[in-house]
Every structure is written in C-alpha cells, then in structure tokens.
Design an enzyme around this catalytic site. Sequence first.
Site, mmCIF file in Angstrom:
data_model
loop_
_atom_site.group_PDB
_atom_site.id
_atom_site.type_symbol
_atom_site.label_atom_id
_atom_site.label_comp_id
_atom_site.label_asym_id
_atom_site.label_seq_id
_atom_site.Cartn_x
_atom_site.Cartn_y
_atom_site.Cartn_z
ATOM 1 N N SER A 153 0.830 -1.203 0.000
ATOM 2 C CA SER A 153 0.000 0.000 0.000
ATOM 3 C C SER A 153 0.870 1.261 0.000
ATOM 4 C CB SER A 153 -0.957 -0.037 1.201
ATOM 5 O OG SER A 153 -1.946 0.955 1.092
ATOM 6 N N ASP A 161 -10.166 -3.648 -5.082
ATOM 7 C CA ASP A 161 -9.302 -2.666 -4.437
ATOM 8 C C ASP A 161 -9.268 -1.404 -5.297
ATOM 9 O OD1 ASP A 161 -7.301 -1.222 -3.161
ATOM 10 O OD2 ASP A 161 -5.693 -2.611 -3.670
ATOM 11 N N HIS A 201 -8.121 -4.868 -0.627
ATOM 12 C CA HIS A 201 -7.000 -4.097 -0.110
ATOM 13 C C HIS A 201 -6.724 -4.452 1.346
ATOM 14 C CE1 HIS A 201 -4.145 -0.783 -0.350
ATOM 15 N NE2 HIS A 201 -4.407 -0.599 0.938
#
EC number: 3.1.1.71
Length: 408
Positions: free
Chosen positions: A191, A348, A378
């Site tokens: 991320s 995501d 995610h």
Amino acid sequence: MKLLCGISLLLVVTVAYHIYIPLPRTISEPWKLMLLDAAFRCVTHVFNMAHHLGLTHRIHVLNYAINGVEMLVPVSCEGIQVQDTHFDGVQVRVYQPSQKEKNQLRRGVVFFHGGGWSIGAPKLGSYDLLCKKMASDLNAVVVTVDYRMAPEVHFPVQYEECLHATQHFLKPEVLAQYSVDPERVAVCGDSAGGNLAAAVSQQIGVDNDSSVKFKAQVLIYPVLQALDFNTPSYQQNQDVPILYRRLMARFWLEYLGANLDHVHPMLINNHTAKDHVRGSAHRAKLDWTTLLPQSIKKDYKPVVKETGSPEILEKLPALLDVRAAPLLAEEDRLRMAPRAYILTCEHDVLRDDGLMYGRRLEQAGVHVTSDHLQDGFHGCVSFAFWPCYFSVGIRAVQNYIAWLDENL
C-alpha cells in the site's frame, strides 16, 4: 417474555443492519470482511468524534485502536534474532535467522509498511510476523523501517527516512556487517509502503553514488498516483472495504499536510481538469484507456473536467512529484528500476495504480511479474495471521515470498 424476545430481535436487526454491506460475490470470505469493516467503521466514528471535540487527532485514535488489535497477535521469535537500532538516524528493526553457516552470505530485504503514511505498527502483530516469516522462509536479513508518520510529519519526511535508511543498509560495509550478499537485496512494501518502495527503488536506480543496487522490488497493492480518482478500479470499488475511495483521498491529503476540504474536488478530478497546464504533461503516464486491458476497463469512462480547481496543484505541487507519485516518473528513470513483482487485488481502489505501473515498467524494458488476485481486497496481506486471517491473505503472502525465493 414477549418483550424480551422483541428487544432481542430489535438488537439482532440493528446489529445486522450495521454489519451488512453488499459485497461482490467473488470477494474472499465476505461475511468475515463485513465484520472487520463494521469494527473499522465503529472506530472511525469514534476518531471522528474525538477529532471534532478537539480531544486528539483522528489518526491518533485510529492508531491506538490498530495497535490494540495488533498486540493480540501472538509473538513468535523462534529461530529469528530481532534487533532494534538506527540507520542514519532512522529507527529500524533488523530480523536475522539465528542459525548461520560459516562464511555464508544471506539475502537482504528492505521492507516498508503500509497504512496511508499515517497509521501502522511495524514492530507489532501482523507486520512483525510477516518480517519474521520473510527472514525465516528466505534465510534473509530483513530490515523494516519505522519511519515517522502523519500528522506529526508530512511528505517528504516519510520518503526521505526510508531512502536514508536504505542507503545506509546498502553500504558495502554495512551489508558485510550483516553478512548480506550485495547482489541479492530486494525492497518490498504494501500500500503506502509500496509507494515508498517504488519511489526509493527509482532513486537507488538512478543514484550514481550507490554502488549496490536492488535486484528486485515487490510492490503489494501500491498507491502510486493522486491525479485520477476515477480509474476503473476507483469507480468499481469506491465502496468496497477496507479502503474506500474517500478514505484514500484523505490519506493523500494527510500525507501532504493539506486541507481536507480538497477531498471532494479531488474525487471528481477537478484538480486535473483540461484547463490545468501544470498537470497536462503527466496525463499520458496514467492514461488508463491505453495502459489497461479491456478486461479491466470494461465499460467505465474517463472522468475529465473541462475546467476545475487549478489552485489544488498550485498549493500541492507534491502531487506531481515522482517521490510521492512514482507512476509519473519518466521512462529513463523507470528503466533503471529492478525487476518487479506487483500484486494487485480485483476488489481494491488501487488495483489500476499497480497495473498501470507494471505496464509502464514493461514499456521501459523492466521485467515485471503481475500477480492479480480475483478474490483479493485491499489490505489482505495484513490478514494472513491469527486472530484475523483470510485465505486470500495467506495465499498472497505465500505467492510473493515464493517469487522472492526464485528471483532473489
């Protein structure tokens, strides 16, 4: 008795109403994700209330809650030595397998944790176990960088601390100290950590002062740009937990130390309207109509405003800075990056950031392995360990470690 039954039924309906949200049929273990999201939304309400009352910053409340959960994850150090130290003034934690053959050189992995540049506990829970697993499975020295986060610091501090710690570790004498093979070092992040990994990897690649280069980079659902919040994945997954589109915009603004009033204009792409000269040179670098396959584009349409809010890019020039948005790098910069493994998840908002970056790396001549999880969401890598684990999270961790084992 009837009153008790009625009250019980009302409570059940209320709880079910709060927990249930419509999710795609193909997402991994939807009811478990609903429960996780319900807990996250409860915490969100609390930190928003605390923030509005002036008690503390919303990020501090969220971090407190996350750290509390991470402390429930069992600690296991069997076979792994853990050392907290500083690299060039930056806090890091070093993981090393306890057993080592004489004169044996190990692989090295530099890891940056995710959390929107503002939340996360790299020394606790899932990230701690993840680094221990990498050290054990790869027989590697793993360095996780405990960079400072928003709201105390903002870009470029997070990037610079990751870069400085990495440059220190890549010094030949430091690698020798930890018995790391300079030809077998990788960078990894998830991320926001994937953002930092991509940016640091680019800089190390073009840095003439660095004699040691990364052999590989692993980017796990990375966030790579903030100029288009209406890519197909942002449109498709804007209401899919655990990373909502609005929340991602807020993370960006927290990272850049900007006013959250910019959230709505950014969500409708007002900051990249056609009348904005500053952003026009970068449009081709994230033109998903040419960078994404039809199976991903589906029937989604680009959101391009004729006129918008030019003051956003004027106030936030970092939105065009490749250190913050690696997807905007020129091809000659991308060409110097190491081979890449990019993991993306179908459900995501950041899916297309990773896919577009993979395509741009390939166009620059970099070898890319794309691993797309059709049932992924995610943050799933953080849910690969007890007490809150998902099968897709376990599979994602196994996949990227297996790739590192083969390519590092």
